[in-house]
Design an enzyme around this catalytic site. Structure first.
Site: not given
Length: 448
Positions: A217, A251
């Site tokens: 991720e 993110c």
């Protein structure tokens, strides 16, 4: 190697040997047994709530609301798995082809084995326990390393895991890069990593030595496309607010905004007003709602992007101040950022919003096609044809239309990146499948 380090290394290998033997027992666990583990985990998180919130404040200056969001995300995933794991574990019957019309076929979900889980520092609690939920639901063992840049949260994570689990099933080790490298030497079955693309490449290379599968991720420079048909006031307020989420250290934060040239002035005015209203009191930065950059190294890194962009000709529309005493960078808006600025090629992970204009949407596509595929893309438009055109001409891990980040919160959708922004998916059943091996089984018929 000093005596303390040697003890830690010896314990890593001891735990790995214990889990190697115990994994065959854990993978045979029933849905009821896995649900019981998840219930124990939930109870422990609830018990330590106050300590968790205190740790998040010390590490990242997260206020009560922000800390509660981290906890709620974990509770949500645990509750979803408890309600669903019995159904997830059921074999899937597959219709056979004509050549095997008398046979029976099915897919069964078996545990991957031992999973190495690396936590991230920006959501240090959530990004350990959210992935741990499907690891448990799928019947795996795990070795967990919380992030050392959030030491107070790392400590409470360690306490919870040691309280709830035996180390031959779920073990936790605290440490820095040396420990991470040592763990990556183990012949693990699967690695789950959340962090930067640069470190993701290191993790993937290490996993390749053992042919371990990975879930990465990662991140990227999430673009936002704002159409002329969009509600500019709504779009600008949402984008500005969510760019500053966790001080931009997310993110999924919107980063580069492409606004139609007709809407630029209105967009900037609303974004500035949003920051003034939400982040300041009497002109002073409100540190109760504006968190800190995690450490001095990252403070200097983000400041370096800003200084470089301004030196090369970018225009400062708002903010730009750096306060070392509170480890803060004010919400910042840039325009006219030149293509050779470092901020154009590196993920900022800080509260800087860069705004660009376009006349024809093809200009945006041309720019995006030169960049790595981002973790997320956001589109603001009231024109369905425009939205579909954007989807057809771009690629990203996920998309939210007329908002930012929200696709992450929908548990029925998979969450993950693509190419440079990540490999693999999780959340809900997608996490269960990611942390399982989908095994094909064919029962043939013995001819008389």
């Amino acid at each position: 190697m000093n005596a303390e380090n040697k003890i830690a290394v010896d314990e890593v290998y001891e735990v790995f040997d214990l889990q190697t033997e115990n994994q065959w027992h854990v993978r045979r666990s029933s849905a009821a047994q896995r649900i019981e583990k998840l219930k124990r985990l939930r109870a422990a998180v609830l018990l330590y709530e106050d300590e968790i919130k205190s740790a998040l404040f010390l590490d990242l200056r997260k206020n009560e609301e922000a800390a509660t969001l981290e906890l709620d995300a974990v509770y949500g995933d645990i509750d979803d798995a408890i309600a669903s794991v019995t159904e997830w574990m059921k074999p899937v019957i597959v219709e056979t082809s004509e050549a095997f019309k008398s046979a029976r076929a099915k897919l069964v979900y078996e545990a991957r084995g031992i999973v190495l889980l690396f936590g991230a520092w920006n959501f240090p609690f959530t990004l350990v326990f959210q992935p741990l939920v499907p690891i448990i639901a799928a019947g795996n063992c795990a070795i967990v390393k919380p992030n050392e840049l959030s030491p107070n949260t790392s400590l409470i994570i360690s306490k919870i895991i040691k309280d709830v689990f035996d180390r031959d099933e779920i073990a936790v080790f605290e440490g820095g890069v040396d420990l991470a490298n040592r763990l990556l030497e183990l012949p693990i079955d699967h690695v789950f990593f959340t962090g930067s693309p640069a470190v993701g490449k290191i993790v993937m290379a290490a996993a390749a030595k053992h042919l371990a599968s990975v879930t990465l991720e990662l991140g990227g420079k999430n673009p936002v496309i704002v159409d002329r048909s969009a509600n500019i006031e709504d779009a600008a307020a949402k984008i500005a607010f969510l760019r500053n989420m966790n001080t931009g250290q997310v993110c999924l934060c919107p980063e580069n905004v492409y606004v139609h040239e007709d809407c630029k002035d209105q967009f900037i005015a609303v974004a500035k007003a949003t920051y003034s209203a939400t982040c300041y009191i009497d002109g002073e930065l409100n540190t109760d709602v504006h968190g800190k950059i995690v450490d001095k190294r990252n403070l200097d890194r983000v400041r370096g992007y800003l200084d470089d962009a301004l030196a090369k000709g970018a225009s400062l529309e708002f903010g730009g101040q750096v306060d070392e005493s509170t480890q803060s960078i004010h919400p910042t808006i840039l325009t006219n950022v030149p293509h050779d600025a470092r901020i154009m090629s590196e993920e900022v992970f800080g509260p800087i919003l860069s705004i660009f204009t376009y006349k024809d949407i093809s200009e945006v596509y041309k720019s995006l096609h030169k960049q790595e595929k981002p973790l997320a893309l956001y589109v603001f438009s009231e024109d369905d044809d425009f939205i579909e055109d954007v989807l057809a001409n771009t690629s990203s891990g996920g998309v939210t239309v007329n908002h930012c980040v929200m696709h992450y919160l929908e548990h029925n959708l998979p969450f993950g990146g693509v190419n440079g922004s990540g490999i693999g998916r999780y959340h809900g059943i997608h996490g269960f499948k990611e942390l399982s091996h989908e095994r094909a089984v064919l029962h043939t018929v013995i001819e008389a």
